[in-house]
Design an enzyme around this catalytic site. Structure first.
Site, PDB file in Angstrom:
ATOM      1  N   ASP A  75      13.651  18.322  66.849  1.00  0.00           N
ATOM      2  CA  ASP A  75      12.999  18.435  68.134  1.00  0.00           C
ATOM      3  C   ASP A  75      12.490  19.668  68.232  1.00  0.00           C
ATOM      4  O   ASP A  75      11.045  19.619  68.778  1.00  0.00           O
ATOM      5  CB  ASP A  75      14.212  18.228  69.178  1.00  0.00           C
ATOM      6  CG  ASP A  75      14.404  16.681  69.578  1.00  0.00           C
ATOM      7  OD1 ASP A  75      13.867  15.754  68.949  1.00  0.00           O
ATOM      8  OD2 ASP A  75      15.442  16.571  70.312  1.00  0.00           O
TER       9      ASP A  75
ATOM     10  N   HIS B  19      13.374  21.815  79.880  1.00  0.00           N
ATOM     11  CA  HIS B  19      14.557  21.707  78.821  1.00  0.00           C
ATOM     12  C   HIS B  19      14.935  23.048  78.493  1.00  0.00           C
ATOM     13  O   HIS B  19      16.281  23.210  78.160  1.00  0.00           O
ATOM     14  CB  HIS B  19      14.805  20.667  77.657  1.00  0.00           C
ATOM     15  CG  HIS B  19      14.342  19.399  78.227  1.00  0.00           C
ATOM     16  ND1 HIS B  19      15.057  18.734  79.011  1.00  0.00           N
ATOM     17  CD2 HIS B  19      13.218  18.461  77.771  1.00  0.00           C
ATOM     18  CE1 HIS B  19      14.402  17.341  79.240  1.00  0.00           C
ATOM     19  NE2 HIS B  19      13.355  17.207  78.385  1.00  0.00           N
TER      20      HIS B  19
ATOM     21  N   HIS C 163      12.162  12.525  81.710  1.00  0.00           N
ATOM     22  CA  HIS C 163      13.530  13.018  81.338  1.00  0.00           C
ATOM     23  C   HIS C 163      13.951  14.140  82.321  1.00  0.00           C
ATOM     24  O   HIS C 163      13.267  14.427  83.169  1.00  0.00           O
ATOM     25  CB  HIS C 163      13.435  13.617  79.985  1.00  0.00           C
ATOM     26  CG  HIS C 163      12.908  13.189  78.684  1.00  0.00           C
ATOM     27  ND1 HIS C 163      11.201  12.891  78.385  1.00  0.00           N
ATOM     28  CD2 HIS C 163      13.477  12.394  77.913  1.00  0.00           C
ATOM     29  CE1 HIS C 163      11.234  12.052  77.503  1.00  0.00           C
ATOM     30  NE2 HIS C 163      12.283  11.862  77.099  1.00  0.00           N
TER      31      HIS C 163
ATOM     32  N   TYR D 103       3.666  11.388  75.953  1.00  0.00           N
ATOM     33  CA  TYR D 103       3.283  11.141  74.530  1.00  0.00           C
ATOM     34  C   TYR D 103       2.370   9.944  74.009  1.00  0.00           C
ATOM     35  O   TYR D 103       2.018  10.002  72.757  1.00  0.00           O
ATOM     36  CB  TYR D 103       4.635  10.852  73.760  1.00  0.00           C
ATOM     37  CG  TYR D 103       5.757  11.975  74.272  1.00  0.00           C
ATOM     38  CD1 TYR D 103       5.615  13.221  73.533  1.00  0.00           C
ATOM     39  CD2 TYR D 103       6.504  11.754  75.290  1.00  0.00           C
ATOM     40  CE1 TYR D 103       6.211  14.451  74.277  1.00  0.00           C
ATOM     41  CE2 TYR D 103       7.430  12.899  75.843  1.00  0.00           C
ATOM     42  CZ  TYR D 103       7.160  14.267  75.479  1.00  0.00           C
ATOM     43  OH  TYR D 103       7.738  15.381  75.647  1.00  0.00           O
TER      44      TYR D 103
HETATM   45  F1  V1D Z   1      10.033  11.308  68.462  1.00  0.00           F
HETATM   46  C1  V1D Z   1      10.353  12.083  67.831  1.00  0.00           C
HETATM   47  C2  V1D Z   1       9.459  12.721  66.893  1.00  0.00           C
HETATM   48  C3  V1D Z   1       9.819  13.719  66.296  1.00  0.00           C
HETATM   49  C4  V1D Z   1      10.765  14.559  66.399  1.00  0.00           C
HETATM   50  C5  V1D Z   1      11.522  14.215  67.695  1.00  0.00           C
HETATM   51  C6  V1D Z   1      11.231  13.253  68.230  1.00  0.00           C
HETATM   52  C7  V1D Z   1      12.231  12.755  69.604  1.00  0.00           C
HETATM   53  C8  V1D Z   1      12.140  11.534  70.368  1.00  0.00           C
HETATM   54  N1  V1D Z   1      13.025  11.562  71.486  1.00  0.00           N
HETATM   55  N2  V1D Z   1      13.106  13.245  69.965  1.00  0.00           N
HETATM   56  C9  V1D Z   1      13.490  13.032  70.993  1.00  0.00           C
HETATM   57  C10 V1D Z   1      14.352  13.466  72.012  1.00  0.00           C
HETATM   58  N3  V1D Z   1      15.518  14.036  71.148  1.00  0.00           N
HETATM   59  C11 V1D Z   1      16.868  13.375  70.966  1.00  0.00           C
HETATM   60  C12 V1D Z   1      17.757  14.045  70.018  1.00  0.00           C
HETATM   61  C13 V1D Z   1      18.686  13.502  69.261  1.00  0.00           C
HETATM   62  N4  V1D Z   1      19.612  14.282  70.058  1.00  0.00           N
HETATM   63  C14 V1D Z   1      20.882  14.650  69.454  1.00  0.00           C
HETATM   64  C15 V1D Z   1      18.670  14.947  70.425  1.00  0.00           C
HETATM   65  O1  V1D Z   1      16.898  12.203  71.350  1.00  0.00           O
HETATM   66  C16 V1D Z   1      14.051  14.576  72.622  1.00  0.00           C
HETATM   67  C17 V1D Z   1      13.001  14.077  73.951  1.00  0.00           C
HETATM   68  C18 V1D Z   1      12.439  15.325  74.723  1.00  0.00           C
HETATM   69  C19 V1D Z   1      11.571  15.045  75.772  1.00  0.00           C
HETATM   70  C20 V1D Z   1      10.939  16.165  76.375  1.00  0.00           C
HETATM   71  C21 V1D Z   1      10.322  16.114  77.663  1.00  0.00           C
HETATM   72  O2  V1D Z   1       9.273  14.830  77.770  1.00  0.00           O
HETATM   73  O3  V1D Z   1      11.085  15.730  78.363  1.00  0.00           O
HETATM   74  C22 V1D Z   1       9.305  17.253  77.820  1.00  0.00           C
HETATM   75  N5  V1D Z   1       8.987  17.663  78.990  1.00  0.00           N
HETATM   76  O4  V1D Z   1       8.361  18.850  78.874  1.00  0.00           O
HETATM   77  C23 V1D Z   1       8.189  19.080  77.697  1.00  0.00           C
HETATM   78  C24 V1D Z   1       8.756  18.130  76.902  1.00  0.00           C
HETATM   79 CA    CA Z   2      12.516  14.321  85.775  1.00  0.00          CA
END
Ligand code: V1D
Ligand code: CA
Length: 472
Positions: free
Chosen positions: A122, A164, A201, A327
């Site tokens: 992440d 976050h 989120h 995204y």
């Molecule tokens: F789709 C991905 C591709 C590459 C690397 C990571 C991701 C990805 C998708 N969703 N990572 C996530 C989320 N992480 C998890 C991990 C599993 N757990 C142990 C953690 O589900 C993180 C999503 C972050 C969202 C960020 C946000 O949109 O809220 C943001 N707001 O401001 C900036 C970012």
């Molecule tokens: Ca929110």
């Protein structure tokens, strides 16, 4: 450096008052690369800027360059060891230096192995990590300072909104929490700051930073359930200590559309404005709540998302607009460009995207700024009932801070002029609240209306409130 003029009077504003808007952008953001396959693409901010420029919106606001935040400015929230680590880390250092790698992992940086053997990564260790953080945090700090100075009514930094990040921990693509830094800056001039988060989120980092403060109210709307990141932000999470009921959460089901969203957003935000009377407002405009986002499942249109900006702009409080998640990058740029138009009072800009260097990105949306997508999940039976229950709970939490000692109650000028959306249920609740002067009377009424369990929950809450605010 001043590079523009002020905004136009807005036809959408009850008082028609001109909003003086300043806008922060640094082209270096395009050089930041989270790595192949990562969902976060900072180029979306450059695309937003190019679109804003192509619509001629730069002429309607003051464009200011970003001065990178100094490391000591980051210490207003972040841990010194963590800030040093951000400066020391490079991709090569991470690969070759065992001690550095261990420190990175302790602070949430670099790949983290999942039980299934995959590496979600992440918060990758990217080239120019500290410079990137200084850039987006510098923009939000400068925007906050501009509002403190009183020469601008709205300040915009689409590269900010990294909600976050924690004091010593990267999380959810966020390394430094520019929002917390900006709010702390605003508190130097304004006594109460309302933070509203419309990213899909939960705004956990900002909530946690101010969970025990009654000077900052945090209010996050987010997709909740099914393991959706970060998994926090239940409606019962309401802050603590002096900040009890100053943290509010509105969990949403995937598939939530404009209508359902605003049946929650307007009454809850409207009531928060009434009872908390903020002197400044920060809106995190994460665009992953848009329909068709690559990661999230909410179903807002660009117009529905921008309605949040329009609504908050209608109150007479300095407003800081920040970016966040998002995204499907053509959607993100469309949304933030349109929200810039709303901020400066030019929401009538043509829907057809003008010719400009990034125009090919918009083919999939028919070159329309306010694109259409198909709903991915039709609402299920019970969704509306559940949303109604969430609204009632959130409004109930807000009624708990009515007797806060440092707030005098009166209708916010513009909200009153605009005729804040109040539905029938709400009117009933307003009447209920008018009867509410005596807490014991309300308890007796509750005892008639609901079961004994409800009564004791309410009694406990009343006791907590009385000891934390009214008895002061
Ligand atoms: F789709 C991905 C591709 C590459 C690397 C990571 C991701 C990805 C998708 N969703 N990572 C996530 C989320 N992480 C998890 C991990 C599993 N757990 C142990 C953690 O589900 C993180 C999503 C972050 C969202 C960020 C946000 O949109 O809220 C943001 N707001 O401001 C900036 C970012
Ligand atoms: Ca929110």
């Amino acid at each position: 450096m001043d590079m523009g003029t002020n905004s136009l009077p807005s036809p959408s504003c009850a008082d028609g008052r001109k909003r003086r808007v300043c806008y922060y952008y640094d082209a270096d953001i395009s050089n930041v690369d989270y790595g192949e396959g990562h969902a976060m693409v900072p180029r979306r901010v450059a695309m937003t800027h190019a679109l804003i420029a192509s619509y001629g919106l730069l002429n309607d606001m003051t464009r200011l360059r970003i001065r990178p935040a100094r490391p000591e400015e980051l210490l207003a929230f972040h841990d010194q060891k963590y800030v040093h680590l951000l400066g020391d880390l490079t991709p090569a250092g991470y690969t070759n230096d065992v001690a550095l790698r261990r420190a990175a992992k302790e602070h949430g940086l670099g790949p983290v192995r999942r039980p299934d053997g995959s590496y979600p990564n992440d918060n990758p260790v990217i080239d120019g990590l500290l410079g990137y953080c200084q850039g987006y945090a510098g923009g939000s700090l400068a925007a906050a300072r501009a509002l403190c100075g009183g020469d601008h009514d709205v300040a915009i930094n689409w590269s900010g909104g990294m909600h976050h990040a924690c004091r010593g921990q990267a999380s959810g693509f966020c390394y430094v929490n520019d929002i917390v830094l900006a709010i702390k800056q605003l508190l130097a001039r304004f006594r109460r700051v309302l933070y509203v988060d419309i990213d899909a989120h939960h705004g956990d980092g900002v909530e946690e930073a101010f969970a025990d403060s009654d000077q900052v109210m945090t209010l996050s709307f987010h997709q909740y359930a099914g393991g959706f990141f970060p998994g926090t932000g239940s409606v019962d999470d309401v802050g603590k200590g002096a900040g009890l009921y100053h943290a509010l959460n509105v969990p949403l089901k995937a598939g939530m559309d404009d209508q359902g969203y605003h049946e929650l957003f307007k009454p809850i935000v409207g009531r928060a404005m009434q009872v908390f009377q903020p002197e400044a407002v920060v809106l995190q405009c994460g665009a992953d709540s848009l329909s068709g986002d690559r990661l999230a499942g909410l179903d807002l249109s660009v117009g529905g998302h921008a309605e949040c900006v329009r609504y908050l702009r209608g109150f007479d409080a300095p407003l800081l607009l920040l970016g966040g998640g998002g995204y499907t990058i053509n959607h993100v740029a469309s949304c933030w460009c349109y929200e810039t138009a709303v901020a400066v009072g030019r929401e009538e800009i043509p829907n057809e995207i003008p010719h400009h260097p990034y125009e090919h990105y918009y083919r999939g949306q028919g070159y329309m700024l306010q694109y259409r997508t198909k709903a991915r999940r039709s609402p299920r039976d019970g969704d509306k009932k559940e949303a109604d229950a969430i609204r009632v709970k959130a409004l109930e939490h807000l009624s708990a801070i009515r007797c806060a000692p440092n707030i005098q109650f009166h209708e916010p000028r513009e909200a009153a002029a605009q005729g804040m959306d109040v539905d029938d249920d709400e009117e009933e609740e307003e009447e209920e609240e008018e009867e509410e002067e005596d807490p014991m009377e309300r308890l007796h009424r509750l005892c008639d209306d609901a079961d004994l369990h409800e009564f004791f929950i309410e009694l406990g809450r009343k006791q907590q409130r009385l000891s934390s605010s009214c008895m002061l």
